[in-house]
Design an enzyme around this catalytic site. Structure first.
Site, PDB file in Angstrom:
ATOM      1  N   ASP A  86       1.910  -9.694  -5.542  1.00 12.42           N
ATOM      2  CA  ASP A  86       0.866 -10.557  -4.973  1.00 12.42           C
ATOM      3  C   ASP A  86       0.389 -11.559  -6.009  1.00 12.42           C
ATOM      4  OD1 ASP A  86       0.856  -9.258  -2.488  1.00 12.42           O
ATOM      5  OD2 ASP A  86      -1.334  -9.321  -2.360  1.00 12.42           O
ATOM      6  N   LYS A 105       3.786   2.047 -17.302  1.00 13.55           N
ATOM      7  CA  LYS A 105       2.568   2.432 -18.024  1.00 13.55           C
ATOM      8  C   LYS A 105       2.932   3.689 -18.807  1.00 13.55           C
ATOM      9  CE  LYS A 105      -1.885   1.922 -18.804  1.00 13.55           C
ATOM     10  NZ  LYS A 105      -2.439   0.757 -19.535  1.00 13.55           N
ATOM     11  N   TYR A 119       2.797   6.005  -3.232  1.00  9.10           N
ATOM     12  CA  TYR A 119       2.721   5.717  -1.795  1.00  9.10           C
ATOM     13  C   TYR A 119       3.213   6.892  -0.956  1.00  9.10           C
ATOM     14  CZ  TYR A 119       1.609   0.705  -1.853  1.00  9.10           C
ATOM     15  OH  TYR A 119       0.997  -0.510  -1.968  1.00  9.10           O
ATOM     16  N   ASP A 130       3.546  -3.729  -5.974  1.00  3.08           N
ATOM     17  CA  ASP A 130       2.672  -4.239  -4.914  1.00  3.08           C
ATOM     18  C   ASP A 130       1.689  -5.234  -5.509  1.00  3.08           C
ATOM     19  OD1 ASP A 130       1.374  -4.389  -2.381  1.00  3.08           O
ATOM     20  OD2 ASP A 130      -0.175  -3.047  -3.152  1.00  3.08           O
ATOM     21  N   ASP A 164      -0.489  -3.603 -17.534  1.00  4.68           N
ATOM     22  CA  ASP A 164      -1.683  -4.422 -17.774  1.00  4.68           C
ATOM     23  C   ASP A 164      -1.307  -5.699 -18.531  1.00  4.68           C
ATOM     24  OD1 ASP A 164      -1.034  -2.736 -19.880  1.00  4.68           O
ATOM     25  OD2 ASP A 164      -3.105  -2.233 -20.403  1.00  4.68           O
TER      26      ASP A 164
HETATM   27  C1  IPM Z   1       2.971  -5.053   1.091  1.00  3.13           C
HETATM   28  C2  IPM Z   1       1.685  -4.596   1.722  1.00  3.13           C
HETATM   29  C3  IPM Z   1       1.835  -3.136   2.094  1.00  3.13           C
HETATM   30  C4  IPM Z   1       2.025  -2.365   0.813  1.00  3.13           C
HETATM   31  C5  IPM Z   1       0.669  -2.552   2.907  1.00  3.13           C
HETATM   32  C6  IPM Z   1       0.379  -3.377   4.135  1.00  3.13           C
HETATM   33  C7  IPM Z   1       0.926  -1.106   3.267  1.00  3.13           C
HETATM   34  O1  IPM Z   1       0.597  -4.816   0.899  1.00  3.13           O
HETATM   35  O2  IPM Z   1       4.005  -5.064   1.781  1.00  3.13           O
HETATM   36  O3  IPM Z   1       2.968  -5.404  -0.078  1.00  3.13           O
HETATM   37  O4  IPM Z   1       1.052  -1.992   0.152  1.00  3.13           O
HETATM   38  O5  IPM Z   1       3.168  -2.100   0.463  1.00  3.13           O
HETATM   39 MN    MN Z   2       1.092  -5.778  -0.959  1.00  3.76          MN
END
Ligand code: IPM
Ligand code: MN
Length: 352
Positions: free
Chosen positions: A250, A190, A142, A246, A222
């Site tokens: 999710d 990884k 990032y 990230d 993975d």
């Molecule tokens: C998160 C989001 C952010 C990230 C984006 C919006 C930049 O997906 O907070 O997880 O990728 O970190």
């Molecule tokens: Mn995210």
């Protein structure tokens, strides 16, 4: 005692859900004798519209001076479909993370009994799942340099970079969380492919002796993506680098059926930021239908982590549980008898 909270509603449903968290915090303040002072700042697409910068200096100053930051959501569809846009709302989030030194994103994943039927996984797989993803937030791909495009535009590159210190700092936090919980830490990397992952492993191996009561294992990302689905209950604390975190956080957030309910904390060197894990849900903006629970639970994390107000934090969690049991929920949870965003907030505040 008085606590100063920099409050950044942001975009989309941000302002509506933040309003509910404020109601709940004020109710906690009245009940337990604290004063919460909310100072507002702009961020995200709405800040771009107003001043051309998604994380203006004034907002940064406000955050630095505050005891903690409460954050709504950022993002606007008008930027998502325009890869050429010079300034993007997400840059505000990344700038905030970097400038406030928010090196650790903590995302607890837990189940709510009344919502298990919403999980895409079988009931028996998720019931009782309870783990925390500790994601490194200010390093890796990032932020690594160099990044960019070749002059003719036909090549693009990003750099994944970690220092030993960055790895130690986040992994230490992972061990500490594990120590407070079920004493199990899974390091996700990884290392079969990436040099940065091998640095992670080597660094963790050097630290393991100091945390000998923690059961430690390593898992390729993975495989971790698969195991989170197959056997979520095997995890206690997962620690991982920025982009893996990230993606996995999710994934982890949907398996409990509670997406829209899960809070997060980004712990920093200057201050910490508390925000729901969901986005700005622009389709619902201004309609008073968004679920405020993730933001309310983020406020509970703030009380616990930044202010050490444990009883107060638990009072919020308890009233949230009660609201779910009694069906005082927004339309994402109940189509039959949905309550409005503001009604849920009022109910929570009144029942504290
Ligand atoms: C998160 C989001 C952010 C990230 C984006 C919006 C930049 O997906 O907070 O997880 O990728 O970190
Ligand atoms: Mn995210």
């Amino acid at each position: 005692m008085k606590y100063n909270i920099a409050t950044l509603p942001g975009d989309g449903i941000g302002p509506e859900i933040i309003d509910q968290a404020i109601k709940v915090l004020n109710a906690i303040g009245t009940k337990f004798g604290h004063e919460f002072d909310f100072q507002f700042g702009i961020t995200g697409a709405s800040a771009i519209d107003q001043v051309g910068n998604p994380y203006p200096d004034e907002t940064h100053e406000l955050c630095v001076k505050a005891d903690a930051v409460l954050f709504g959501a950022i993002g606007d569809p008008k930027y998502d479909n325009d890869p050429k846009a010079k300034v993007r709302p997400e840059q505000g989030l990344l700038a905030m993370r970097k400038k406030l030194g928010l090196y650790a994103n903590i995302r607890p994943v837990s189940t709510f009994k009344s919502l298990l039927h919403k999980s895409p996984l079988r009931h028996d797989l998720v019931e009782g799942a309870d783990f925390v993803v500790v994601r490194e937030l200010t390093g890796g791909i990032y932020f690594g340099e160099p990044r960019g495009r070749s002059e003719d535009g036909t090549k693009a590159y990003d750099t994944c970079l970690y220092t030993k210190e960055e790895v130690e700092r986040i992994v230490k936090l992972g061990f500490e969380y594990a120590a407070k919980r079920n004493k199990k830490l899974t390091v996700v990397d990884k290392a079969n492919v990436l040099a940065t992952s091998r640095l992670w492993r080597e660094t963790v191996q050097g630290m393991a002796g100091d945390f000998s009561d923690i059961e430690l294992d390593y898992m390729f990302v993975d495989n971790a993506a698969m195991q989170i689905i197959q056997w979520p209950k095997r995890f206690d604390v997962i620690v991982t680098e920025n982009m893996f975190g990230d993606i996995l956080s999710d994934e982890a957030s949907v398996i409990t059926g509670s997406l829209g309910l899960l809070p997060s904390a980004s712990v920093g060197t200057l201050t910490s930021v508390f925000e729901p894990i969901h986005g700005s849900y622009p389709q619902a903006a201004g309609k008073n239908i968004a679920n405020p629970i993730a933001t309310v639970l983020s406020a509970a994390m703030m009380l616990e982590i930044s202010f050490n107000l444990i009883e107060e934090a638990n009072a919020i969690r308890n009233v949230v549980d009660k609201s779910l049991e009694e069906g005082i929920v927004t339309e994402d949870i109940s189509k039959e008898k949905p309550y409005k965003t503001s009604e849920v907030g009022d109910w929570l505040a009144n029942n504290i």
